[in-house]
Design a protein around this motif. Structure first.
Motif, PDB file in Angstrom:
ATOM      1  N   GLU A   9       0.822  -1.202   0.000  1.00 12.26           N
ATOM      2  CA  GLU A   9       0.000   0.000   0.000  1.00 12.26           C
ATOM      3  C   GLU A   9       0.865   1.266   0.000  1.00 12.26           C
ATOM      4  O   GLU A   9       0.514   2.270  -0.605  1.00 12.26           O
ATOM      5  CB  GLU A   9      -0.956   0.022   1.201  1.00 12.26           C
ATOM      6  N   SER A 167      -5.005   6.458 -12.526  1.00 14.57           N
ATOM      7  CA  SER A 167      -6.454   6.238 -12.356  1.00 14.57           C
ATOM      8  C   SER A 167      -6.780   4.763 -12.217  1.00 14.57           C
ATOM      9  O   SER A 167      -7.573   4.382 -11.349  1.00 14.57           O
ATOM     10  CB  SER A 167      -7.209   6.839 -13.544  1.00 14.57           C
ATOM     11  N   LEU A 170      -5.587   3.665  -8.723  1.00 13.94           N
ATOM     12  CA  LEU A 170      -6.395   4.247  -7.653  1.00 13.94           C
ATOM     13  C   LEU A 170      -7.794   3.633  -7.616  1.00 13.94           C
ATOM     14  O   LEU A 170      -8.290   3.253  -6.551  1.00 13.94           O
ATOM     15  CB  LEU A 170      -6.483   5.768  -7.858  1.00 13.94           C
ATOM     16  N   PHE A 171      -8.418   3.495  -8.779  1.00 10.21           N
ATOM     17  CA  PHE A 171      -9.757   2.906  -8.824  1.00 10.21           C
ATOM     18  C   PHE A 171      -9.732   1.440  -8.383  1.00 10.21           C
ATOM     19  O   PHE A 171     -10.664   0.977  -7.738  1.00 10.21           O
ATOM     20  CB  PHE A 171     -10.391   3.060 -10.203  1.00 10.21           C
ATOM     21  N   ILE A 174      -9.523   1.452  -4.592  1.00 11.23           N
ATOM     22  CA  ILE A 174     -10.819   1.836  -4.014  1.00 11.23           C
ATOM     23  C   ILE A 174     -11.808   0.701  -4.152  1.00 11.23           C
ATOM     24  O   ILE A 174     -12.540   0.371  -3.205  1.00 11.23           O
ATOM     25  CB  ILE A 174     -11.354   3.124  -4.693  1.00 11.23           C
ATOM     26  N   LYS A 175     -11.827   0.070  -5.308  1.00 10.17           N
ATOM     27  CA  LYS A 175     -12.731  -1.053  -5.562  1.00 10.17           C
ATOM     28  C   LYS A 175     -12.458  -2.204  -4.590  1.00 10.17           C
ATOM     29  O   LYS A 175     -13.382  -2.854  -4.106  1.00 10.17           O
ATOM     30  CB  LYS A 175     -12.568  -1.522  -7.009  1.00 10.17           C
ATOM     31  N   HIS A 177     -11.423  -2.016  -1.630  1.00  9.09           N
ATOM     32  CA  HIS A 177     -11.819  -1.684  -0.258  1.00  9.09           C
ATOM     33  C   HIS A 177     -13.286  -1.392  -0.235  1.00  9.09           C
ATOM     34  O   HIS A 177     -13.956  -1.026   0.564  1.00  9.09           O
ATOM     35  CB  HIS A 177     -11.002  -0.479   0.258  1.00  9.09           C
TER      36      HIS A 177
END
Length: 177
Positions: A9, A167, A170-171, A174-175, A177
């Motif tokens: 991370e 992008s 990052l996406f 996010i997906k 989590h």
């Protein structure tokens, strides 16, 4: 807790930040820096053209040196940072904290494209513009503005690849989590 020596991370966060730093730099150079150098650039038939072409050649290292010394390592880190994250995600499996490894692999490939494109396509243009500073140089000074505009056009790749890389990563995070 993962047994990885460096938390994926942390590597991912740093690498995503670097992607967007690269994007910001490319925007700055393509839409502000280089166009500012071309404001009121005289036509090749103007008596002022030769001096202005030499000035462009003298100004160019300011952009070029920063690119080579600061942004090349960042882009290279992007290759390895996203590759490391792809490896970490694949070792965790699709249900892991990082999710699917493939978006990170594509992000790494985007940075590889940036580095290769910079070396193969941008470096020769940089060398031509830099050579303009020598009044007895080997490049045609009448092409000065054309070289700079070609540089802007080719720099579009360095706008596109980091935004895709950052992008996607990052996406995906996010997906997951």
């Amino acid at each position: 807790m993962s047994s990885l020596a460096v938390p994926a991370e942390a590597v991912l966060g740093t690498t995503v930040a670097f992607s967007f730093i690269l994007l910001g730099n490319a925007i700055t150079q393509s839409f502000m820096g280089v166009p500012a150098l071309l404001v009121d650039f005289p036509s090749p038939s103007s008596p002022d053209h030769a001096a202005r072409a030499r000035l462009l050649g003298r100004q160019w290292p300011t952009l070029w040196v920063v690119g080579n010394q600061f942004f090349r390592p960042i882009s290279t880190f992007g290759i390895f940072g996203y590759a490391y994250t792809a490896w970490a995600a694949s070792s965790q499996g699709p249900a892991g904290r990082l999710g699917d490894w493939r978006p990170y692999a594509v992000a790494s490939l985007c940075h590889l494209v940036t580095v290769v494109h910079s070396a193969m396509n941008m470096q020769p243009i940089n060398e031509k513009i830099d050579a303009l500073k020598d009044p007895k140089g080997t490049v045609d000074a009448k092409q000065a503005e054309s070289f700079a505009r070609k540089w802007i056009k080719f720099n579009t790749v360095r706008l596109i690849t980091p935004i895709i890389a950052g992008s996607l990563a990052l996406f995906q995070l996010i997906k997951a989590h």
